[in-house]
Design a protein around this motif. Structure first.
Motif, PDB file in Angstrom:
ATOM      1  N   LEU A 127       0.828  -1.212   0.000  1.00 26.06           N
ATOM      2  CA  LEU A 127       0.000   0.000   0.000  1.00 26.06           C
ATOM      3  C   LEU A 127       0.858   1.257   0.000  1.00 26.06           C
ATOM      4  O   LEU A 127       1.928   1.291   0.626  1.00 26.06           O
ATOM      5  CB  LEU A 127      -0.930   0.014   1.220  1.00 26.06           C
ATOM      6  N   ASP A 128       0.375   2.281  -0.668  1.00 22.24           N
ATOM      7  CA  ASP A 128       1.067   3.577  -0.694  1.00 22.24           C
ATOM      8  C   ASP A 128       0.592   4.395   0.508  1.00 22.24           C
ATOM      9  O   ASP A 128      -0.462   5.000   0.476  1.00 22.24           O
ATOM     10  CB  ASP A 128       0.737   4.316  -2.000  1.00 22.24           C
ATOM     11  N   SER A 129       1.412   4.347   1.569  1.00 15.22           N
ATOM     12  CA  SER A 129       1.001   5.031   2.802  1.00 15.22           C
ATOM     13  C   SER A 129       1.328   6.522   2.797  1.00 15.22           C
ATOM     14  O   SER A 129       0.951   7.244   3.716  1.00 15.22           O
ATOM     15  CB  SER A 129       1.665   4.376   4.017  1.00 15.22           C
ATOM     16  N   SER A 130       2.033   7.002   1.751  1.00 17.17           N
ATOM     17  CA  SER A 130       2.435   8.419   1.720  1.00 17.17           C
ATOM     18  C   SER A 130       1.220   9.348   1.728  1.00 17.17           C
ATOM     19  O   SER A 130       1.265  10.462   2.256  1.00 17.17           O
ATOM     20  CB  SER A 130       3.295   8.697   0.489  1.00 17.17           C
ATOM     21  N   LYS A 131       0.103   8.870   1.135  1.00 13.91           N
ATOM     22  CA  LYS A 131      -1.082   9.722   1.046  1.00 13.91           C
ATOM     23  C   LYS A 131      -1.766   9.925   2.391  1.00 13.91           C
ATOM     24  O   LYS A 131      -2.527  10.861   2.560  1.00 13.91           O
ATOM     25  CB  LYS A 131      -2.081   9.119   0.054  1.00 13.91           C
ATOM     26  N   VAL A 132      -1.508   9.019   3.345  1.00 18.17           N
ATOM     27  CA  VAL A 132      -2.191   9.134   4.636  1.00 18.17           C
ATOM     28  C   VAL A 132      -1.273   9.663   5.733  1.00 18.17           C
ATOM     29  O   VAL A 132      -1.725   9.886   6.851  1.00 18.17           O
ATOM     30  CB  VAL A 132      -2.797   7.779   5.073  1.00 18.17           C
ATOM     31  N   ALA A 382      -1.264   2.102   7.382  1.00 24.31           N
ATOM     32  CA  ALA A 382      -1.132   2.200   5.917  1.00 24.31           C
ATOM     33  C   ALA A 382      -2.402   1.722   5.227  1.00 24.31           C
ATOM     34  O   ALA A 382      -2.693   2.116   4.089  1.00 24.31           O
ATOM     35  CB  ALA A 382       0.056   1.376   5.442  1.00 24.31           C
ATOM     36  N   ALA A 385      -4.987   3.874   3.261  1.00 23.97           N
ATOM     37  CA  ALA A 385      -4.881   4.196   1.835  1.00 23.97           C
ATOM     38  C   ALA A 385      -5.954   3.469   1.029  1.00 23.97           C
ATOM     39  O   ALA A 385      -6.365   3.921  -0.042  1.00 23.97           O
ATOM     40  CB  ALA A 385      -3.493   3.817   1.319  1.00 23.97           C
ATOM     41  N   LEU A 388      -9.085   5.792   1.186  1.00 21.84           N
ATOM     42  CA  LEU A 388      -8.925   7.220   0.892  1.00 21.84           C
ATOM     43  C   LEU A 388      -9.742   7.647  -0.325  1.00 21.84           C
ATOM     44  O   LEU A 388     -10.365   8.710  -0.331  1.00 21.84           O
ATOM     45  CB  LEU A 388      -7.436   7.546   0.679  1.00 21.84           C
TER      46      LEU A 388
END
Length: 447
Positions: A127-132, A382, A385, A388
């Protein structure tokens, strides 16, 4: 005590005498449909219309603080009995605590029964956790101690300019108590504030004329940016959340309303314009000033409305609480994290505290979820995401449920406290009150 919203004159024509297109709820409904169409068929144009929604919400936020301040101050000062102020606040918090906790429990039960995240088999590492991370950082800053200190403004005037509802509430209650305590010398101040109150509610009526434009822009942006197609990926979660919220409103709040002697469906019908506005803008704040005006107009004592509605906007978040436990367990199920009953109860306890800690924060639902997951390490943060993309669609349901919950709470606590005008309430929800155009100059009416 003078009241800035008079009872309906018996000779007034019913609101139905107006052409259908002049009703605010009709205009907002048309705007939402047009917004969905523009967002779906011309996504780039829909995204470009975001400033229309943002501008309307800014317009409403511009008047929220003075409306709350004037309503609470004149309500408390006009009541004179300071013991009653304490009783109203005590009853309101007891009500909020019970139903907020019940909403969390219902969300947890539904998540366990329906299992909306089961079978997704998501690996948290992918998962791309950068967005959260931004939400998680904001949640980390929102501790309970920080929240309590944040209720106290830097200055008395900053409470009216900061945009923090709780700071406005805090200063308004203190000022109202002070005004009530000084007695006759404060009459001139009270009369002046009553006059200001009348002017601000007229301003509310003027601002609400722009509601269809705001709803159109906000809905066009939502559909344009996220697309109706994003719902398909997580349709199970979204459908479960909407259905749970609907059952909470109809069954739980419906039972509360029945015990209090009114129909929740009729109350929803009375507030249809505001509910459509909340749906269009995904913000219950957009209808806060109008809710205060309508509940007063429906026979609820001004002092009770002034204390219950603004406080409920921070502490009576039924929709947000259902979302929190449901979304947290969805993430756990999707990532194949098997939570024991003990861990789920810990999650529930943390959610009870964090939902108060993030009260009044923009995007409180998602931020509060981040705060809860950061304290319960078994569920990967994470995983947020995953939801989101559809959070914007769920925020509409959160806001609608929160809004209806606060309207029901206001009527119930008004009945508990006495001074509730049943005849006026029945006339309001039956649509027998006059329209704006039929009221005397200087007053406002329900749409």
């Amino acid at each position: 005590m003078a009241h800035h919203i008079p009872h309906a004159p018996t000779a007034a024509l019913p609101p139905a005498a107006r052409p259908w297109y002049r009703h605010l709820y009709v205009q907002v409904l048309i705007a939402i449909v047009l917004g969905v169409a523009v967002g779906h068929f011309a996504p780039a144009t829909g995204e470009a219309l975001k400033p229309l929604g943002d501008a309307f919400i800014k317009l409403v936020k511009m008047i929220i603080a003075p409306v709350i301040f004037l309503t609470i101050v004149t309500g408390i000062a006009g009541m004179r009995d300071l013991g009653r102020v304490g009783r109203v606040v005590g009853k309101a918090f007891a009500y909020f605590l019970f139903f907020s906790t019940l909403a969390l429990i219902i969300g947890m039960i539904v998540a366990n029964v329906v299992q909306p995240g089961a079978g997704l088999n998501i690996d948290p590492a992918t998962l791309d956790s950068s967005k959260v991370t931004g939400y998680a950082a904001q949640a980390h800053e929102t501790t309970l101690t920080g929240f309590l200190l944040g209720v106290i403004p830097d200055t008395v005037l900053s409470a009216l300019t900061s945009g923090n509802i709780l700071q406005t509430l805090f200063v308004a209650v203190l000022f109202g108590i002070a005004l009530a305590m000084i007695g006759p010398p404060g009459e001139r101040i009270f009369d002046a504030l009553e006059a200001f109150s009348t002017a601000f509610f007229k301003l509310v009526a003027i601002v609400m004329k722009a509601a269809p434009i705001g709803a159109f822009g906000a809905m066009a942006f939502t559909i344009g940016a996220y697309g109706i197609g994003t719902l398909a990926n997580l349709a199970g979660l979204v459908a479960t959340f909407y259905l749970t919220s609907l059952l909470f409103v109809l069954v739980v709040l419906g039972a509360v309303a029945r015990l209090a002697g009114f129909s929740v469906l009729k109350l929803i019908g009375y507030l249809k314009a505001e509910l459509l506005l909340v749906l269009g803008t995904s913000s219950s704040e957009s209808a806060l000033p109008s809710l205060i005006e309508k509940m007063e107009r429906a026979g609820c004592p001004k002092s009770v409305v002034g204390l219950v509605v603004p406080t409920g906007y921070s502490f009576n978040l039924d929709g947000t609480n259902i979302y929190m436990t449901l979304a947290a367990l969805f993430i756990a199920q999707a990532c194949n994290v098997d939570l024991t009953i003990g861990e789920q109860l810990l999650l529930l306890g943390v959610a009870m505290l964090s939902s108060k800690g993030a009260a009044g924060v923009t995007g409180a639902g998602f931020i509060t979820l981040a705060a809860t997951l950061s304290i319960v390490p078994s569920v990967p943060i994470a995983g947020m995401a995953l939801i989101l993309g559809v959070d914007r669609f769920m925020s509409e349901c959160r806001s609608l449920t929160n809004f209806i919950g606060n309207a029901v709470a206001t009527v119930v606590i008004s009945r508990w406290e006495g001074g509730f005008d049943r005849e006026q309430f029945d006339a309001a929800i039956a649509g027998r009150l006059p329209s704006v155009d039929q009221l005397p100059e200087g007053t406002v009416a329900a749409e």
